[in-house]
Scaffold this motif. Structure first.
Motif, PDB file in Angstrom:
ATOM      1  N   ASN A 670       0.833  -1.296  -0.050  1.00 17.72           N
ATOM      2  CA  ASN A 670      -0.079   0.188  -0.078  1.00 17.72           C
ATOM      3  C   ASN A 670       0.757   1.273  -0.046  1.00 17.72           C
ATOM      4  O   ASN A 670       1.270   1.829   1.091  1.00 17.72           O
ATOM      5  N   LYS A 672       1.964   4.908  -2.414  1.00 15.19           N
ATOM      6  CA  LYS A 672       1.787   5.873  -3.839  1.00 15.19           C
ATOM      7  C   LYS A 672       3.041   5.651  -4.645  1.00 15.19           C
ATOM      8  O   LYS A 672       2.985   6.137  -5.711  1.00 15.19           O
ATOM      9  N   LYS A 675       4.370   2.164  -8.450  1.00 14.26           N
ATOM     10  CA  LYS A 675       3.754   2.916  -9.505  1.00 14.26           C
ATOM     11  C   LYS A 675       3.637   2.057 -11.008  1.00 14.26           C
ATOM     12  O   LYS A 675       2.805   2.215 -11.841  1.00 14.26           O
ATOM     13  N   ASN A 676       4.382   1.205 -11.263  1.00 15.83           N
ATOM     14  CA  ASN A 676       4.619   0.281 -12.478  1.00 15.83           C
ATOM     15  C   ASN A 676       4.819  -1.155 -12.314  1.00 15.83           C
ATOM     16  O   ASN A 676       5.245  -1.629 -11.132  1.00 15.83           O
ATOM     17  N   ASN A 728      -4.074  -3.734 -15.323  1.00 18.54           N
ATOM     18  CA  ASN A 728      -3.189  -2.547 -15.010  1.00 18.54           C
ATOM     19  C   ASN A 728      -2.866  -2.181 -13.413  1.00 18.54           C
ATOM     20  O   ASN A 728      -3.642  -2.767 -12.795  1.00 18.54           O
ATOM     21  N   PRO A 730      -3.406   0.476 -11.508  1.00 19.16           N
ATOM     22  CA  PRO A 730      -4.831   0.788 -10.613  1.00 19.16           C
ATOM     23  C   PRO A 730      -5.591  -0.350 -10.200  1.00 19.16           C
ATOM     24  O   PRO A 730      -6.096  -0.382  -8.987  1.00 19.16           O
ATOM     25  N   ARG A 731      -6.245  -1.048 -11.208  1.00 20.11           N
ATOM     26  CA  ARG A 731      -6.961  -2.338 -10.907  1.00 20.11           C
ATOM     27  C   ARG A 731      -6.289  -3.258 -10.053  1.00 20.11           C
ATOM     28  O   ARG A 731      -6.911  -3.742  -9.010  1.00 20.11           O
ATOM     29  N   LYS A 733      -4.066  -2.443  -7.758  1.00 20.41           N
ATOM     30  CA  LYS A 733      -4.058  -1.884  -6.202  1.00 20.41           C
ATOM     31  C   LYS A 733      -5.420  -1.964  -5.822  1.00 20.41           C
ATOM     32  O   LYS A 733      -5.470  -2.423  -4.643  1.00 20.41           O
ATOM     33  N   SER A 734      -6.261  -1.807  -6.430  1.00 17.34           N
ATOM     34  CA  SER A 734      -7.505  -1.789  -5.945  1.00 17.34           C
ATOM     35  C   SER A 734      -7.946  -3.255  -5.494  1.00 17.34           C
ATOM     36  O   SER A 734      -8.573  -3.449  -4.281  1.00 17.34           O
TER      37      SER A 734
END
Length: 763
Positions: A670, A672, A675-676, A728, A730-731, A733-734
């Motif tokens: 968790n 920020k 990122k990749n 990707n 964001p998905r 991470k969610s």
DNA sequence: GTTCTAGAAC
DNA sequence: GTTCTAGAAC
């Protein structure tokens, strides 16, 4: 709070609660759907119900609505269900997918077998409930396949298994048969890439890198193995099923072309290497002649830098027999500081007379730290090279020069009969004489480093000029050879006399020249122009260049200025006291500047020259254990504060930052700063080498296993717990913020994961 | 290692 | 239009 990280330790609420599955079979008539269901229903310990549209009406064919109702009622009873109908397009599947719920998994098993096979089975069958017999079968199967739309996860499936041949089907059968009432299967695509590249770009990229196609089919089947081997399944099935895929549909045909690309890529990879001959040279004068290492390393790097532009596509490698060699680490550091192209100059630990046979590094020219008489014997490199080359070298040397003055070099073409040539691919030996600072050796400079440095500079200049003269001729030949490889992989045997590969027939021809190279007489370097044709067997095969490129990447990487931060901290921790949370004699601990999880520390060794896992050897075992212990200590401290965390300790196979550092990272990811794909895969694939495994490998084998960085880092994004694939970051991470699946079994073993200690029943 | 950004993907 | 990736520059 107790962490649920083990299959066997489910919390009360989840206990003994079976999760039914609805498996929607997808396949043409004759693809084997009914057989598949029957096998599983018969052999599985889980209660299964097969809902078959062909027989649902008291043995006769019924409607889709009937199937839906039957399926729903079976599911309600807690049974798992097979939907045995063709389900070839999305519209046909959608209502069955809707039967899914959070308490219910929806899978697809695609029997994507050759159309020919389906047709022949359909034609032959007599007792099949679908009653599709005779000549009509071919037409029907073909028509159905025209409409085929492969299922996607986005339709609502949690798992899709593609079978393109019998062994795929068998593997899928084994998987479902072995699935007990309480077991779950990993999510994602299995057995083939996503049919729609839009959903998972990563998978397509990954598959493009797959090397040789294999028709072996997927062999993985056990539930435990499924997650770990899914990548292998994907690789195999992508290329393995190409014949059946192309005969089935247009979409599949397109994918087949992509699967074949890697062959082309690998040819390009080899061929595109524009590198030519390599000179391997030992550090001159620093061993027996006792020249100061600091000064020598300055001169080496300075001279290498000076010659960089003159080298063309040739390369230089500084070789030392001993790992941890002072001169190598000094030169490495200084070359990195000067940003010298690491592809053109690098260092190598190994025996200079066995660079190819033992190190895989083809060097056509090697330098010898010779004595002034140019005689065999003595010790060190000189003795080793004369020994390895056999008597031919002494004879060949005599033809070029009788003796050397300090600061000069002589190029000697090596007879093809020499083992150094036949075994190692060496075509020339360049003898170099450096300055001597050893009072027990001739011409001692008695501590006069002004003169000593001048002579050493001259020596390297002479050596490099000598090499360039050889390299120019070799590069010419190499170019021809390269063109040939590019244009005609299967080369014919008929070649003229100037073909570089006819080494054995021309290599012995003497080129009369003044072979002595001195710093200020560079014109003397022209002689070997006549030698076209004397080298080259080492550059024939693109494979060799690929190997060398690989070596470049893994062994000679120069560190950019941005990659030095940890090194500076390790060397001068007192200067960075503010950013450190622990300092000892051999270790410092700091927070990662860009943490990729809630807690992310680096345990850094202070040992100079230990830059990465590849440098670690048995002598570092105690250090590794200490680093691990320190990591564990910090993990325990954090777990004390927050018992919901779980930690993992390990090293990156190929780190970006110099100076060996152990990551201690909490498994929430968790952050920020994550990122990749590279960030994610560097902590969740085999690229991340668990500290416990590294320690075991070092103590058993003396070195650590490194995992191929490129393919691992560009792999598709998968949850580190349930292994589901995500399109990707964001998905992903969610997903990971909610996923509470147990961690894969392998991580739960051998202390790879460090959770909070489970609460005991003691008060 | 990060930052920046073009252009692909959606 | 916005989101996201991947490669270059540092």
């Amino acid at each position: 709070m107790e962490m649920d990280i083990d299959n066997t330790c489910k919390t009360k609420g989840e206990e003994e609660k079976a999760k039914p599955i609805i498996v929607i079979l997808v396949g043409a008539p004759g693809s084997g759907k009914s057989t598949f269901c029957e096998h599983v229903v018969r052999s599985s310990s889980r209660p299964w119900v097969r809902v078959c549209q062909d027989t649902i009406n008291n043995g006769k064919s019924g409607t889709k609505v009937q199937c839906l109702m039957n399926a729903a009622s079976a599911l309600k009873e807690g049974k798992s269900v097979f939907i045995d109908r063709c389900n070839l397009d999305r519209e046909q599947r959608v209502d069955f997918v809707k039967l899914g719920s959070p308490q219910l998994e929806v899978h697809a098993v695609v029997l994507d077998l050759a159309a020919k096979l389906c047709i022949s089975r359909s034609v032959k069958r007599t007792g099949h409930e679908g009653n599709l017999q005779g000549g009509k079968a071919a037409a029907v199967v073909n028509r159905m396949l025209q409409k085929k739309e492969l299922p996607k996860l986005s339709e609502g499936f949690s798992r899709i298994t593609f079978c393109q041949n019998e062994s795929d089907v068998q593997a899928a059968l084994d998987t479902y048969i072995g699935l007990g009432s309480l077991d779950t299967l990993p999510h994602g695509y299995f057995g083939q890439k996503n049919p729609n590249a839009k959903v998972q770009v990563g998978i397509m990229k990954f598959l493009k890198k797959v090397e040789a196609p294999s028709n072996a089919g997927s062999s993985s089947s056990s539930i435990q193995d499924a997650a770990a081997s899914q990548i292998i399944e994907e690789k195999n099935s992508c290329c393995g099923g190409k014949e059946t895929a192309s005969s089935l549909s247009h979409t599949a045909g397109e994918e087949v072309k992509r699967c074949q690309e890697p062959r082309v890529d690998s040819v390009n990879l080899n061929g595109s290497s524009s590198y030519g001959p390599i000179l391997a040279f030992p550090s001159i004068s620093t061993a027996d002649f006792q020249f100061n290492n600091e000064k020598a390393s300055d001169i080496i790097v300075e001279k290498v830098e000076e010659f960089m532009d003159k080298l063309g596509n040739s390369r230089l490698v500084l070789v030392d027999l001993t790992r941890g060699s002072k001169i190598l680490s000094l030169v490495r550091a200084k070359a990195a500081q000067k940003n010298i192209n690491p592809k053109k100059f690098f260092t190598f630990v190994g025996d200079i007379t066995r660079l190819y046979s033992e190190g895989g590094l083809r060097c056509t020219v090697i330098a010898n730290a010779a004595n002034w008489r140019l005689k065999p014997g003595g010790g060190g490199v000189n003795a080793a090279i004369f020994n390895a080359a056999g008597p031919g070298l002494e004879v060949a040397t005599k033809e070029q020069a009788k003796s050397l003055v300090p600061g000069s070099a002589v190029v000697v073409p090596l007879p093809s009969t020499s083992p150094l040539c036949s075994r190692e691919g060496v075509t020339h030996v360049i003898h170099v004489l450096g300055p001597n600072m050893n009072p027990h050796r001739p011409n001692c400079l008695d501590g006069d480093y002004v003169k000593g440095c001048q002579i050493l500079q001259k020596a390297y200049t002479s050596l490099f000029e000598g090499f360039i003269s050889v390299a120019m001729s070799q590069a010419k030949s190499f170019q021809g050879s390269y063109e040939e490889i590019k244009s005609e992989p299967s080369r014919s045997q008929d070649h003229s006399g100037d073909d570089p590969r006819n080494y054995s027939s021309t290599g012995d021809q003497k080129i009369k020249r003044d072979g002595v190279h001195e710093h200020d007489i560079s014109k003397k370097c022209k002689g070997s122009q006549n030698e076209v044709g004397t080298s080259i067997n080492s550059f024939r095969a693109g494979k060799v260049n690929a190997e060398n490129d690989k070596l470049d990447a893994s062994m000679s990487k120069a560190w950019g200025s941005w990659a030095q931060a940890l090194y500076h901290i390790a060397m001068q921790p007192e200067r960075h006291r503010d950013s450190l949370i622990e300092i000892s004699d051999d270790i410092v601990v700091l927070n990662d500047l860009y943490p990729k999880a809630q807690k992310h520390l680096l345990v850094l060794t202070r040992c100079d020259g230990l830059d990465r896992l590849a440098d670690v050897r048995a002598e570092h075992l105690q250090l590794l254990k200490k680093m691990h212990t320190v990591g564990i200590k910090w993990a325990e401290k954090f777990l004390d504060e927050d018992a919901s965390l779980v930690f993992r300790l390990g090293y990156h196979s190929v780190p970006s930052m110099r100076q060996l550092h152990l990551h201690l990272i909490s498994q929430d990811f968790n952050s920020k700063h994550l990122k990749n794909k590279k960030h994610w895969n560097s902590f969740t694939t085999a690229f991340f080498r668990d500290s416990v495994d590294v320690i075991e490998e070092i103590s058993n084998q003396g070195k650590a296993t490194l995992k191929d960085n490129e393919s691992l880092l560009s792999m598709e994004l998968r949850c580190h717990r349930c292994r589901s694939a995500h399109p990707n970051i964001p998905r992903l991470k969610s997903h990971i913020s909610n996923c509470r699946s147990p961690f894969p079994t392998a991580l739960l073993q051998n202390g790879r994961l460090v959770p909070a200690p489970s609460k005991t029943s003691n008060p």
